[in-house]
Design an enzyme around this catalytic site. Sequence first.
Site, PDB file in Angstrom:
ATOM      1  N   LYS A  80       0.845  -1.197   0.000  1.00  0.00           N
ATOM      2  CA  LYS A  80       0.000   0.000   0.000  1.00  0.00           C
ATOM      3  C   LYS A  80       0.877   1.242   0.000  1.00  0.00           C
ATOM      4  CE  LYS A  80      -3.903   2.037   2.515  1.00  0.00           C
ATOM      5  NZ  LYS A  80      -4.822   1.876   3.657  1.00  0.00           N
ATOM      6  N   SER A 155      -9.721   1.767   2.571  1.00  0.00           N
ATOM      7  CA  SER A 155      -8.863   2.515   1.692  1.00  0.00           C
ATOM      8  C   SER A 155      -7.812   1.665   0.969  1.00  0.00           C
ATOM      9  CB  SER A 155      -8.166   3.614   2.476  1.00  0.00           C
ATOM     10  OG  SER A 155      -7.316   3.056   3.465  1.00  0.00           O
ATOM     11  N   SER A 179      -9.863  -0.451   6.789  1.00  0.00           N
ATOM     12  CA  SER A 179      -9.282  -0.356   5.440  1.00  0.00           C
ATOM     13  C   SER A 179      -8.604  -1.599   4.907  1.00  0.00           C
ATOM     14  CB  SER A 179      -8.294   0.803   5.381  1.00  0.00           C
ATOM     15  OG  SER A 179      -9.016   1.983   5.236  1.00  0.00           O
TER      16      SER A 179
HETATM   17  N1  GLN Z   1     -13.155   4.270   6.109  1.00  0.00           N
HETATM   18  C1  GLN Z   1     -12.509   4.627   7.323  1.00  0.00           C
HETATM   19  C2  GLN Z   1     -12.072   6.065   7.249  1.00  0.00           C
HETATM   20  O1  GLN Z   1     -12.293   6.653   6.267  1.00  0.00           O
HETATM   21  C3  GLN Z   1     -11.345   3.741   7.591  1.00  0.00           C
HETATM   22  C4  GLN Z   1     -10.171   4.055   6.777  1.00  0.00           C
HETATM   23  C5  GLN Z   1      -8.979   3.265   7.170  1.00  0.00           C
HETATM   24  O2  GLN Z   1      -9.088   2.217   7.816  1.00  0.00           O
HETATM   25  N2  GLN Z   1      -7.805   3.771   6.816  1.00  0.00           N
HETATM   26  O3  GLN Z   1     -11.504   6.603   8.143  1.00  0.00           O
END
Ligand code: GLN
Length: 488
Positions: A80, A155, A179
């Site tokens: 990532k 994400s 994410s």
């Molecule tokens: N969707 C969640 C957020 O927007 C989690 C994102 C993540 O785990 N990085 O914060």
Amino acid sequence: MPKLQELTARETIQKIRSNEATAEECVHAVFERIHRLEDKVNAYVTLVEEEALKKAREIDRKVSEGKPVGKLAGVAIAVKDAICTQGIPTTCSSRMLKNFVPPYDAEVIERIKREDGVIVGKTNMDEFAMGSSTETSHFGPTRNPWNLSRVPGGSSGGSAACIATDEATLALGTDTGGSIRCPASYCSVVGLKPTYGLVSRYGLIAYANSLEQIGPMAKDVYDCALFLTVIAGHDSKDGTSVKAAPKDYTEFLKDTVKGFKIGVPIEFFGEGTSDEVEKQVWNGIHKLEELGASCEETSLPTLEHSLATYYIIAMSEASSNLARYDGIRYGYRVDKDEGDWTTVYSRNRRIGFGAEVRRRIILGTYALSAGYYNKYYLKALKVRTLIRKDFENAFKKFDVLIGPTMPFPPFKIGEKIKDPLALYMSDVDTVSANLAGLPAISIPCGFTNGLPIGMQIMASPLREDLTLQAAYTFEQNTAYKNRKPTVE
Ligand code: GLN
């Protein structure tokens, strides 16, 4: 015969060690796949083909000289783009960092390299990991391999998509509020968010430090356990790293759940959960019952507040972490220097950050400001403690808690991006594991109209063994793992 890029990490390593294939052939097969599909999927931000093939040849040389090779020898690994890789751009899918080339490797990258893993590229993500759909990337959205008009989740959407399409064999994701698990569920792969502190965050670009963890994403549970074994472990460079004895997580993969006590929190099937998701996840739970586990509905009343608590804490931490990107000390600088310091700073941040990141910085700053700190941030910290206690009590009675990973199947690209609250709602079942620091895995458990559904299994801190054993048993006794998307 499966093609080389279709193999799991375990199978790839066996082939290389037994001289049935070379690492170069394996890595090359993955790149062929990447070149064929990337126009459609857009899982990667950066590819490092030359370096990857060079590393593969080094491994082949070791094998031919009879020297020992590492636990991930010749396995194509995607990373990532929030994780620092020495000499390879690390952008967080943001214009703000599009020219950033880290001078060092994150601890997890060092560990991968030590075990002869082959890094093939950096994957697309929501900008600074803020989102659940990979649509906020500066480099355009990643598409769901099961249906290219749908989101892959986020994400870590690029990391999940590239595994589903055989554009990588393993991938690293990060999980602040879901994410890893969300895209794993939406792309029908396996993703584990480890216990807070189990995997070093050294070299991870921070979004919300008290919540996030780096974790493994894989084609099956065995690969997930193997990858976790390599990346987990104490690191003195990360002050929150736990001093747990190293484990070989593959040893916990027993095909039985006899005697397992499963709790099913009713809050995980709350308002907004689609009927199909509810049905398939319950089918999954009943399958585990059939295989010897006992199962009981339960209630964790504070879960109702987890989403609000999560967003206040995550945005507050984000506003503080992202303050450093001013275009002067760090980050993108607009090529225009007129104006005083505030003008320059504001201009760099307005143009360097996308809309969602700016929204979160503003809301987080608000929650932390004098007068509101007690009302929002401090309150959220107190509720977080209550949520943690609710879990502690539940784990006195149950080995694992199970529910859906996502409340509904993958939605259309563009469908929710204009309505941030609707998008935040999709995290309702994942954020609580981050608030409580628990291990949680998402595994494929069904399909609806050709779109994947994931089941989430949580356990108490440092009990990755229980989540992995339950997930492995489920996988061994069902056939979801064998289903593959057809992208071409
Ligand atoms: N969707 C969640 C957020 O927007 C989690 C994102 C993540 O785990 N990085 O914060």
